[in-house]
Structure formats: C-alpha cells, structure tokens
Design an enzyme around this catalytic site. Structure first.
Site, short mmCIF file in Angstrom:
data_model
loop_
_atom_site.label_atom_id
_atom_site.label_comp_id
_atom_site.label_asym_id
_atom_site.label_seq_id
_atom_site.Cartn_x
_atom_site.Cartn_y
_atom_site.Cartn_z
CG ASP A 1 36.44 36.08 40.56
OD1 ASP A 1 36.18 37.49 40.47
OD2 ASP A 1 37.34 35.61 40.85
CB SER A 2 37.94 38.45 37.22
OG SER A 2 38.53 38.13 38.34
CE1 TYR B 1 37.18 39.91 33.72
CE2 TYR B 1 35.25 40.78 34.85
CZ TYR B 1 35.80 39.91 33.98
OH TYR B 1 35.06 38.86 33.27
N GLY B 2 40.93 44.08 37.56
CA GLY B 2 41.01 45.21 38.43
C GLY B 2 41.98 46.18 38.06
CB CYS C 1 34.20 39.58 40.37
SG CYS C 1 35.53 40.58 39.79
CG ASN C 2 35.22 42.46 46.05
OD1 ASN C 2 34.46 43.02 46.91
ND2 ASN C 2 35.72 41.26 46.27
CB THR C 3 36.89 44.54 39.68
OG1 THR C 3 38.03 44.26 40.79
CG2 THR C 3 37.08 45.76 38.89
CD GLU D 1 45.15 34.10 39.97
OE1 GLU D 1 45.59 33.10 39.12
OE2 GLU D 1 43.89 34.14 39.86
CB CYS E 1 40.26 42.05 46.13
SG CYS E 1 41.01 40.93 44.90
CB THR E 2 37.19 37.34 44.87
OG1 THR E 2 38.20 37.73 43.54
CG2 THR E 2 35.81 37.48 44.74
CG HIS E 3 42.43 36.70 43.85
ND1 HIS E 3 41.38 37.13 43.15
CD2 HIS E 3 43.29 36.24 43.20
CE1 HIS E 3 41.50 36.46 41.87
NE2 HIS E 3 42.48 35.78 41.94
N1 DGL Z 1 38.07 39.14 41.21
C1 DGL Z 1 38.77 40.30 41.43
C2 DGL Z 1 37.93 41.10 42.62
O1 DGL Z 1 37.34 40.68 43.49
C3 DGL Z 1 39.99 40.44 41.81
C4 DGL Z 1 41.02 39.89 40.75
C5 DGL Z 1 40.87 40.66 39.29
O2 DGL Z 1 41.45 41.74 39.36
O3 DGL Z 1 40.31 40.10 38.15
O4 DGL Z 1 38.11 42.43 42.53
#
Ligand code: DGL
Length: 275
Positions: free
Chosen positions: A15-16, A47-48, A78-80, A158, A192-194
């Site tokens: 993941d990011s 990353y988003g 990570c979705n992105t 976060e 989004c994972t968060h």
């Molecule tokens: N892990 C990213 C996602 O699931 C979210 C955090 C990021 O923007 O890096 O899209």
C-alpha cells in the site's frame, strides 16, 4: 537437493502507507498460517493526489522490492495503485498471482445491492480514472455509480481523528456534497484503504438503510482463491510470520499502523527500506 516449495514463500501486500493494513488484517484472519510481508510506501504517500504516471512508477518499484524478497503472490492493498497499475504489476510479477482491491470492492457492493445506486468514496485519482464505475458496471449493468473524492478523510485516518465533532463534520460535509438527493444511496463503498477506520463516523452520518461496503474481507477471500488456483496455499494452519516494511518514518508507521492492524506496534517491528 529439491528446489524450495513455492507454497512456503510469503504473500506480499503493498500500500502507499498504513491503510492497507486493514486488508492485511483480513488476510491474516483467513490465512493465519501464511507468512506475510507488508510494504507501506510511506515516503511517497499520498498516492491519491499524484498523476497515474508517478503512481505506476512508485507501485512498480514497491512490487519489485517485494518480488526480490521471493513473494509467491502480491496483493495491491491500495485502491489508487489498483486503479492505475494492476495490469503493469501483473506483467512485471508474472507468473505470480497479483490481485487488487477495486474488483473485490465492486464485487462486494454489487452482491449486496444488485441494480443499486452506489456512492463510492475514494481518492482523487481513483475517482478521476472511474475505476469503481467500470468495475461495478461490468458486473451489474443496471447499477448506478456516483464517485466522490474525499482526500481529507485520508489525513483524518492517518491522524487518528476517527470520531468526535471534527470527524462527524467532515464526513457529513463530504456525504452532503457527494449525494445531495433526498433519496439515499443503496450502498456507500469505502474505495480507499483508509476509510474503514472511519466506518463508524460514516455509518452515523449515512441513512440507516444504506449498506456500507469495504473491500478488505472480499479481497482476503480473493487472495485465498488465487492461492488455491495457483496451488500456492501453504500447509500451516497457524503461526504465520508478519514482516512490516516502510519506506520512511518507522516510528509514525508503528504508531498509526497499530490502529489499522488492531494491535500495538513498536518502532522495532518496522524495517525501513530504500525503494
Ligand atoms: N492507499 C490509498 C488508497 O487506497 C489511500 C492513501 C493515499 O492516497 O496514498 O487509495
């Protein structure tokens, strides 16, 4: 000497940052005997908000690092990165199975509410690429999809501000902007994972009839299927090792990541890597 049994190799999860630990937690629950290596690319988070070109480059480097540690499969938690780079990563890591989290999320939502109106909360880039829209409509052509970028929710998660007035106000404002119609959506997809950490705040702001969907448990199920199809499932029923890697800020990773993983982490639990 016999070559090493590939099924004993670890599963790589990437993941990011720390958000993908929600996916890792679900995989660990389903596959407690598997060794897992998690890499959070905290040096490049978020990353988003980045361009697809940058995200692809970062995701490629992270997955190469995990491949060099002899993983047997990769979960892009990570979705992105799943929205941008899944095809590239599949080519780069072949023949290892590579799965993302967008398809499992779309699967969970369409199964829960067939023909439904889905509201996807995600990062800017995931929304811009219409990743969920495509994955949902491919499964259910009658579905309607609205996607909305909620960057502040990444920062809230976060920071650990998961409840209270500030979380409620920010979540409430995003939901009001994303879905102004009086008739509520059938599902809200946490794209989004968060966002699973903010599930209670989102639940409290959403209509009680709206289903809240996240991809963590579905992605864990897809991981099991992919291992079985590739005949890579390990034999142990428990006792899998967890290795945690971060590209920056081991102390912060341990502090914030512990919340995502649901257990306390110490800085010594996190190995810093240069990728
Ligand atoms: N892990 C990213 C996602 O699931 C979210 C955090 C990021 O923007 O890096 O899209």
């Amino acid at each position: 000497m016999n070559p090493p049994d590939p099924s004993t190799a670890p599963i790589g999860v990437f993941d990011s940052g720390v958000g993908g630990l929600t996916v890792l937690k679900a995989i660990r629950e389903l596959l407690p005997g598997e060794d897992l290596i998690y890499l959070g690319d905290t040096a490049r988070l978020p990353y988003g908000t980045k361009s697809p070109q940058s995200i692809e480059r970062y995701a490629f480097k992270a997955s190469r690092h995990l491949a060099d540690r002899d993983i047997k499969m990769l979960v892009v938690a990570c979705n992105t990165a799943s929205a941008v780079a899944l095809d590239v990563l599949r080519k780069a890591l072949a023949p290892r199975p590579v799965i993302g989290v967008v398809d499992p999320g779309a699967e969970a939502a369409t199964a829960a509410r067939p023909g439904g109106r889905h509201l996807v909360l995600a990062t800017e880039t995931t929304v811009r690429l219409k990743a969920y829209r495509r994955a949902i409509v491919a499964r259910d052509p009658d579905a309607q999809v609205t996607e909305h970028a909620c960057e502040l929710l990444v920062a809230l998660a976060e920071e650990g501000w998961l409840d209270g007035d500030i979380a409620a106000a920010i979540v409430g404002r995003y939901l009001a902007e994303a879905w102004p119609a009086a008739d509520p959506p059938d599902s809200i997809i946490l794209g989004c994972t968060h966002f699973p950490l903010l599930r209670p705040a989102i639940r409290a702001s959403a209509d009680p009839a709206t289903e809240i969907v996240d991809s963590a448990s579905t992605a864990a199920g897809v991981t099991v299927t992919a291992l079985d199809e590739a005949k890579l499932r390990g034999q142990r029923a428990s006792g899998g090792n967890l290795t945690l890697l971060a590209s920056d800020g081991a102390k912060r990773f341990a502090r914030v990541g512990g919340r995502f993983l649901g257990e306390e982490l110490d800085i010594s639990d996190v190995e810093l890597v240069d990728i």
